[in-house]
Write a protein that holds these residues in place. Structure first.
Motif, PDB file in Angstrom:
ATOM      1  N   PHE A 282       0.832  -1.189   0.000  1.00 50.05           N
ATOM      2  CA  PHE A 282       0.000   0.000   0.000  1.00 50.05           C
ATOM      3  C   PHE A 282       0.874   1.249   0.000  1.00 50.05           C
ATOM      4  O   PHE A 282       1.012   1.912   1.035  1.00 50.05           O
ATOM      5  N   PRO A 283       1.494   1.567  -1.146  1.00 49.13           N
ATOM      6  CA  PRO A 283       2.298   2.790  -1.184  1.00 49.13           C
ATOM      7  C   PRO A 283       1.411   4.000  -0.924  1.00 49.13           C
ATOM      8  O   PRO A 283       0.239   4.022  -1.298  1.00 49.13           O
ATOM      9  N   LYS A 284       1.941   4.980  -0.263  1.00 46.66           N
ATOM     10  CA  LYS A 284       1.143   6.147   0.091  1.00 46.66           C
ATOM     11  C   LYS A 284       0.938   7.029  -1.136  1.00 46.66           C
ATOM     12  O   LYS A 284       1.887   7.434  -1.801  1.00 46.66           O
ATOM     13  N   ILE A 285      -0.312   7.301  -1.450  1.00 49.05           N
ATOM     14  CA  ILE A 285      -0.661   8.165  -2.581  1.00 49.05           C
ATOM     15  C   ILE A 285      -0.701   9.613  -2.101  1.00 49.05           C
ATOM     16  O   ILE A 285      -1.140   9.900  -0.992  1.00 49.05           O
ATOM     17  N   SER A 286      -0.248  10.522  -2.946  1.00 46.01           N
ATOM     18  CA  SER A 286      -0.272  11.945  -2.614  1.00 46.01           C
ATOM     19  C   SER A 286      -1.677  12.383  -2.223  1.00 46.01           C
ATOM     20  O   SER A 286      -2.642  12.151  -2.971  1.00 46.01           O
ATOM     21  N   PRO A 287      -1.851  13.001  -1.065  1.00 49.28           N
ATOM     22  CA  PRO A 287      -3.179  13.482  -0.642  1.00 49.28           C
ATOM     23  C   PRO A 287      -3.805  14.450  -1.651  1.00 49.28           C
ATOM     24  O   PRO A 287      -5.005  14.354  -1.935  1.00 49.28           O
ATOM     25  N   SER A 288      -3.007  15.381  -2.178  1.00 46.13           N
ATOM     26  CA  SER A 288      -3.562  16.349  -3.129  1.00 46.13           C
ATOM     27  C   SER A 288      -4.017  15.658  -4.408  1.00 46.13           C
ATOM     28  O   SER A 288      -5.032  16.039  -5.010  1.00 46.13           O
ATOM     29  N   PHE A 289      -3.293  14.627  -4.826  1.00 49.11           N
ATOM     30  CA  PHE A 289      -3.662  13.897  -6.046  1.00 49.11           C
ATOM     31  C   PHE A 289      -4.987  13.178  -5.858  1.00 49.11           C
ATOM     32  O   PHE A 289      -5.880  13.253  -6.717  1.00 49.11           O
ATOM     33  N   LEU A 290      -5.157  12.499  -4.745  1.00 50.37           N
ATOM     34  CA  LEU A 290      -6.420  11.808  -4.488  1.00 50.37           C
ATOM     35  C   LEU A 290      -7.563  12.789  -4.320  1.00 50.37           C
ATOM     36  O   LEU A 290      -8.678  12.569  -4.813  1.00 50.37           O
ATOM     37  N   ARG A 291      -7.293  13.884  -3.649  1.00 48.75           N
ATOM     38  CA  ARG A 291      -8.305  14.909  -3.404  1.00 48.75           C
ATOM     39  C   ARG A 291      -8.839  15.473  -4.717  1.00 48.75           C
ATOM     40  O   ARG A 291     -10.035  15.781  -4.845  1.00 48.75           O
ATOM     41  N   ASN A 292      -7.949  15.609  -5.693  1.00 51.02           N
ATOM     42  CA  ASN A 292      -8.326  16.178  -6.987  1.00 51.02           C
ATOM     43  C   ASN A 292      -8.747  15.127  -8.007  1.00 51.02           C
ATOM     44  O   ASN A 292      -9.041  15.460  -9.158  1.00 51.02           O
ATOM     45  N   ASN A 293      -8.788  13.853  -7.576  1.00 49.32           N
ATOM     46  CA  ASN A 293      -9.204  12.781  -8.474  1.00 49.32           C
ATOM     47  C   ASN A 293     -10.145  11.835  -7.746  1.00 49.32           C
ATOM     48  O   ASN A 293      -9.997  10.621  -7.786  1.00 49.32           O
ATOM     49  N   LEU A 294     -11.143  12.407  -7.112  1.00 54.23           N
ATOM     50  CA  LEU A 294     -12.086  11.624  -6.319  1.00 54.23           C
ATOM     51  C   LEU A 294     -12.900  10.631  -7.173  1.00 54.23           C
ATOM     52  O   LEU A 294     -13.408   9.631  -6.648  1.00 54.23           O
ATOM     53  N   ASP A 295     -12.986  10.897  -8.467  1.00 52.46           N
ATOM     54  CA  ASP A 295     -13.718   9.961  -9.343  1.00 52.46           C
ATOM     55  C   ASP A 295     -13.016   8.611  -9.454  1.00 52.46           C
ATOM     56  O   ASP A 295     -13.605   7.643  -9.940  1.00 52.46           O
ATOM     57  N   LEU A 296     -11.772   8.537  -9.003  1.00 48.28           N
ATOM     58  CA  LEU A 296     -11.079   7.249  -8.929  1.00 48.28           C
ATOM     59  C   LEU A 296     -11.832   6.269  -8.044  1.00 48.28           C
ATOM     60  O   LEU A 296     -11.746   5.055  -8.220  1.00 48.28           O
ATOM     61  N   LEU A 297     -12.587   6.795  -7.085  1.00 44.79           N
ATOM     62  CA  LEU A 297     -13.289   5.967  -6.109  1.00 44.79           C
ATOM     63  C   LEU A 297     -14.662   5.493  -6.579  1.00 44.79           C
ATOM     64  O   LEU A 297     -15.328   4.736  -5.871  1.00 44.79           O
ATOM     65  N   ASN A 298     -15.078   5.933  -7.762  1.00 45.80           N
ATOM     66  CA  ASN A 298     -16.410   5.573  -8.278  1.00 45.80           C
ATOM     67  C   ASN A 298     -16.519   4.058  -8.546  1.00 45.80           C
ATOM     68  O   ASN A 298     -15.556   3.409  -8.898  1.00 45.80           O
TER      69      ASN A 298
END
Length: 401
Positions: A385-401
């Motif tokens: 589970f490499p740590k993903i950049s918080p800002s990247f995930l925050r700006n790509n919330l559609d990844l969680l769809n």
């Protein structure tokens, strides 16, 4: 047919040596290993991985291994450092015995370092472990002098940045790609332009760090008016010694998925990854990264960006071949300069031990990995589970769809 005839004659002539090696096995078990040195990262992985495992694996310590050099040496300085810590023989003769052993199917006298899974194990070495590879004092003095000539004052910190492109493989090994592939272009999904690193390089320079762009046979130049941003790859000072020295002494490395990431890891330097393939973040290699961002995948016909669930349920879920994306109507989307800049700001905070995520970011990170765990192939799930950049995930919330 003529080639096969002469090969059989050769193997027949060398059979007595093969027979002797097999007969003395109860007294001394001899193994032969073709050391893969034509690519920088694999070269380091194999040398450091073998030396680390040798102390812990009885199957390695209880036999005599004859290493011999590959046709191509990716870095002559690394070859010098390897010769200080292990005996490696010239290719001539030993490669013939090696091939004869393969011909007669005497596989217990062959050592494949990749089969022993050295690379993933190497990444789990305690970060305080001292590397086996080392410089001489003469080499250190020479390298420090060149660092000053590059424009980095003594006692000042530098970071290394790197972007992968196809130039190195096309120039150094133009015909060495797998026969069933046809060209090196299957690696192109890992490429990105150095221009997207420019803003981040200048940001780190504004924080007092010198930024050295590294690489051999690079396709583009990095142009900046900031004197702390140095395109080392395109200077007269670039050489094999400096490639290794700069990576081993940098404060950290910012790079995509490339072989250069191995050396800083061996020397206990942080690595921050960008433009990683979204089909490969399950790979154990990425546990070496302190933080990362990755490429999104976009449907070519509709322009829609795929969620992590859609990727993991697709036919190309774990591909390492750029052609597979195209065949399935999708394309990787490189990280933008702005994404990389936001990521770099987080890196700067992290190396200064400042907080980079809030409670909401922690929830998003947890949601991402819970979805990943749900849909990933269990056979490929290494619980990495490499740590993903918080800002990247925050700006790509559609990844969680």
């Amino acid at each position: 047919m003529i080639n096969n005839f002469f090969k059989k004659i050769f193997f027949l002539l060398i059979f007595p040596i093969v027979f002797l090696i097999c007969q003395i096995k109860p007294l001394i078990h001899i193994k032969f290993c073709d050391l893969y040195t034509r690519r920088f990262g694999d070269f380091i992985d194999q040398v450091e991985g073998y030396l680390w495992h040798k102390k812990r694996d009885k199957s390695l310590s209880n036999c005599y291994i004859i290493f011999f050099w590959d046709f191509i040496i990716s870095n002559k300085q690394l070859k010098k450092m390897t010769k200080r810590v292990m005996k490696v023989y010239p290719r001539f003769f030993f490669s013939g015995v090696y091939k004869a052993l393969l011909f007669y199917k005497k596989y217990d006298h062959i050592l494949y370092l990749d089969d022993l899974n050295f690379s993933p194990s190497l990444q789990l070495i305690n970060m305080k472990t001292k590397p086996h590879l080392h410089f001489t004092q003469k080499e250190l003095n020479k390298a420090k002098k060149i660092v000053n000539e590059l424009g980095v004052p003594e006692e000042k910190d530098w970071i290394c940045i790197h972007n992968r492109d196809s130039q190195y493989l096309e120039k150094t090994m133009p015909n060495d790609y797998p026969r069933n592939i046809g060209s090196w272009s299957y690696h192109n999904h890992r490429d990105f332009s150095v221009e997207t690193l420019k803003e981040s390089a200048e940001f780190f320079a504004s924080k007092g760090l010198y930024v050295l762009r590294i690489g051999t046979h690079v396709r583009e130049k990095l142009q900046s008016e900031n004197k702390k941003v140095i395109d080392y790859a395109n200077t007269k000072f670039r050489n094999d010694l400096m490639d290794v020295f700069l990576l081993s002494k940098c404060k950290f490395l910012l790079s995509g998925d490339a072989g250069v990431t191995v050396f800083p890891m061996v020397f206990n330097k942080p690595i921050f990854g960008l433009n990683i393939s979204s089909t490969q973040i399950h790979d154990p290699r990425f546990c070496r990264y302190s933080l990362l961002i990755f490429k999104r995948l976009r449907n070519i016909s509709t322009g829609k960006l795929l969620s992590i669930r859609e990727i993991l349920q697709s036919k190309f879920a774990y591909t390492t071949n750029a052609h597979t994306f195209k065949e399935n109507g999708v394309e990787p989307v490189n990280n933008t300069s702005q994404e990389i800049l936001l990521y770099s700001q987080e890196i700067n905070k992290q190396i200064n031990r400042e907080k980079i995520e809030n409670d909401e970011d922690l929830k998003i990170q947890k949601s991402f990995w819970s979805i990943y765990e749900k849909y990933v192939d269990k056979k490929k799930n290494n619980h990495i589970f490499p740590k993903i950049s918080p800002s990247f995930l925050r700006n790509n919330l559609d990844l969680l769809n």
